[in-house]
Design an enzyme around this catalytic site. Structure first.
Site, mmCIF file in Angstrom:
data_model
loop_
_atom_site.group_PDB
_atom_site.id
_atom_site.type_symbol
_atom_site.label_atom_id
_atom_site.label_comp_id
_atom_site.label_asym_id
_atom_site.label_seq_id
_atom_site.Cartn_x
_atom_site.Cartn_y
_atom_site.Cartn_z
ATOM 1 N N ARG A 55 47.745 43.890 45.749
ATOM 2 C CA ARG A 55 47.186 43.786 44.398
ATOM 3 C C ARG A 55 47.205 42.355 43.884
ATOM 4 O O ARG A 55 46.445 41.999 42.968
ATOM 5 C CB ARG A 55 47.956 44.719 43.453
ATOM 6 C CG ARG A 55 47.331 44.890 42.098
ATOM 7 C CD ARG A 55 47.601 46.261 41.490
ATOM 8 N NE ARG A 55 49.012 46.609 41.463
ATOM 9 C CZ ARG A 55 49.823 46.356 40.434
ATOM 10 N NH1 ARG A 55 49.379 45.709 39.372
ATOM 11 N NH2 ARG A 55 51.079 46.738 40.470
ATOM 12 N N LYS A 205 26.494 40.539 38.082
ATOM 13 C CA LYS A 205 25.123 40.115 37.831
ATOM 14 C C LYS A 205 24.748 38.903 38.692
ATOM 15 O O LYS A 205 24.570 39.036 39.891
ATOM 16 C CB LYS A 205 24.947 39.904 36.331
ATOM 17 C CG LYS A 205 25.160 41.222 35.562
ATOM 18 C CD LYS A 205 25.010 41.084 34.083
ATOM 19 C CE LYS A 205 24.988 42.427 33.381
ATOM 20 N NZ LYS A 205 26.268 43.169 33.455
#
Length: 392
Positions: A55, A205
């Protein structure tokens, strides 16, 4: 280095690439150690790009974090599984019960939902402000104001904010600033040079650029990095190395893609501006867009996303227009190679605001101009607007 060179070189230290051109995909949950001493050493260095636990990241993550820091000018970059997770993770890393948040009124709708829902339940008060307020935001700062959140340009309606003006006021009052910098991508605005404290990207994006990965980043300064890093870790935020590899791959063509998106969008927007049925263009590079002067002053370029407002039209006409499109696809998000379209009635735009009112009477159409030939896109829009007109 010049911008295009930096895009190619960023995040490619030898310790990440190990002689290859690209950093490898390194997957890990558990990291094992040869001795207790080695484990203690890694634990002490767990904040400093050291393999410690999955993590905390692997070399794939470290390479991408380096790249984002180098391109945006930050010191530390926290990674999240989506742009919305980056927004919520950044806000929750610094806000607590009793704090006051100033949020721009033209913000991305899920961010507004976060403020009105989760943050409100946690005892965090949100005041929405006019995106064009500039240094006038001073009047809205309360003794418990912790963060001023900007999104420039704004979602859907594209207002460009006076980022340095707001940052000057914020710093004078000891208030943090956060900016959703997704529209500019890491290459067309230098947020920290303008005074921003945390820059957020929906890397989904333009960074990824191919509409196939969900990814978010929050880049910050030395002053705020420790708190952002540790609180994001406590929230359990982590990302897939496979997704990060795709983001690193997409990043290498970001400069050329952004220039082509910008060029194609300008051609389409100029054609729309010439039409008698178009009321005005909401593209930061056009004088008709609120805050155009700030775009001219602060930004290095544009992209493929803009909106335009029609003089008249109704929901039935919007549906007819969108349903018949050939090259423009109907879909949320943006930033990929493909062109997208969404239509909004004036009532829909108005309900997304609370501090300002929406004055336009005709529909608002938001476009993402992809990498197709602009002439084909113009022909598609021409036919679509004819369908809309038949419903008036």
């Amino acid at each position: 280095m010049k911008k295009d060179t930096k895009i190619i070189a960023s995040g490619r230290k030898p310790e990440w690439t190990r002689g290859a051109v690209n950093p490898a995909v390194v997957r890990a949950s558990t990291v094992v150690f040869d001795s207790v001493s080695d484990m203690k050493k890694a634990t002490a260095q767990r904040h400093n790009k050291t393999l410690f636990y999955g993590r905390r990241g692997t070399t794939t993550a470290f390479a991408f974090q380096d790249a984002m820091n180098e391109l945006e000018g930050g010191v530390g970059c926290a990674l999240y599984p989506s742009g919305t997770a980056a927004i919520s993770g950044a806000l929750l890393s610094f806000l607590q019960a009793g704090d006051h948040l100033l949020m721009v009124d033209s913000v991305y709708e899920p961010t507004r939902d976060l403020c009105d829902g989760l943050l409100s339940r946690y005892g965090i008060e949100t005041t929405y402000y006019d995106p064009m307020i500039g240094e006038g935001i001073k009047a809205l700062i309360q003794p418990n104001t912790k963060i001023i959140y900007l999104e420039s340009p704004g979602s859907i309606t594209m207002e460009v904010q006076d980022v340095p003006g707001i940052c000057r006021v914020a710093k004078a009052h000891g208030v943090m600033t956060m900016l959703d910098n997704t529209w500019a991508s890491p290459v067309n605005l230098q947020p920290f040079a303008l005074g921003i404290d945390v820059s957020i990207q929906a890397a989904t994006k333009y960074v990824v650029g191919h509409s196939d990965v969900m990814l978010g980043t929050a880049t910050t300064t030395a002053e705020y990095w420790d708190q952002l890093r540790e609180n994001s870790y406590l929230l359990g935020q982590c990302t897939s190395p496979d997704d990060l590899y795709l983001a690193l791959r997409g990043l290498r063509t970001l400069g050329v893609r952004m220039r082509q998106h910008q060029s194609n969008a300008m051609q389409v927007a100029q054609w729309l501006e010439s039409r008698s049925d178009v009321d005005h263009i909401r593209h930061p590079a056009f004088a008709s867009c609120p805050g155009h002067e700030f775009f001219e002053r602060d930004y290095l370029g544009a992209n493929g996303l803009f909106s335009f407002v029609l003089k008249q039209g109704n929901a039935e006409g919007i549906k007819a227009m969108l349903d018949g499109m050939q090259h423009f696809k109907i879909g949320f998000s943006w930033g990929g190679f493909e062109s997208l379209i969404l239509g909004h009635t004036p009532e829909h735009v108005a309900h997304l605001r609370s501090a300002t009112s929406w004055q336009a009477h005709g529909p608002l159409i938001r476009l993402h101009i992809g990498l197709e030939d602009p002439e084909d896109l113009i022909a598609d829009l021409d036919a679509g607007l004819a369908r809309l007109a038949q419903c008036n």
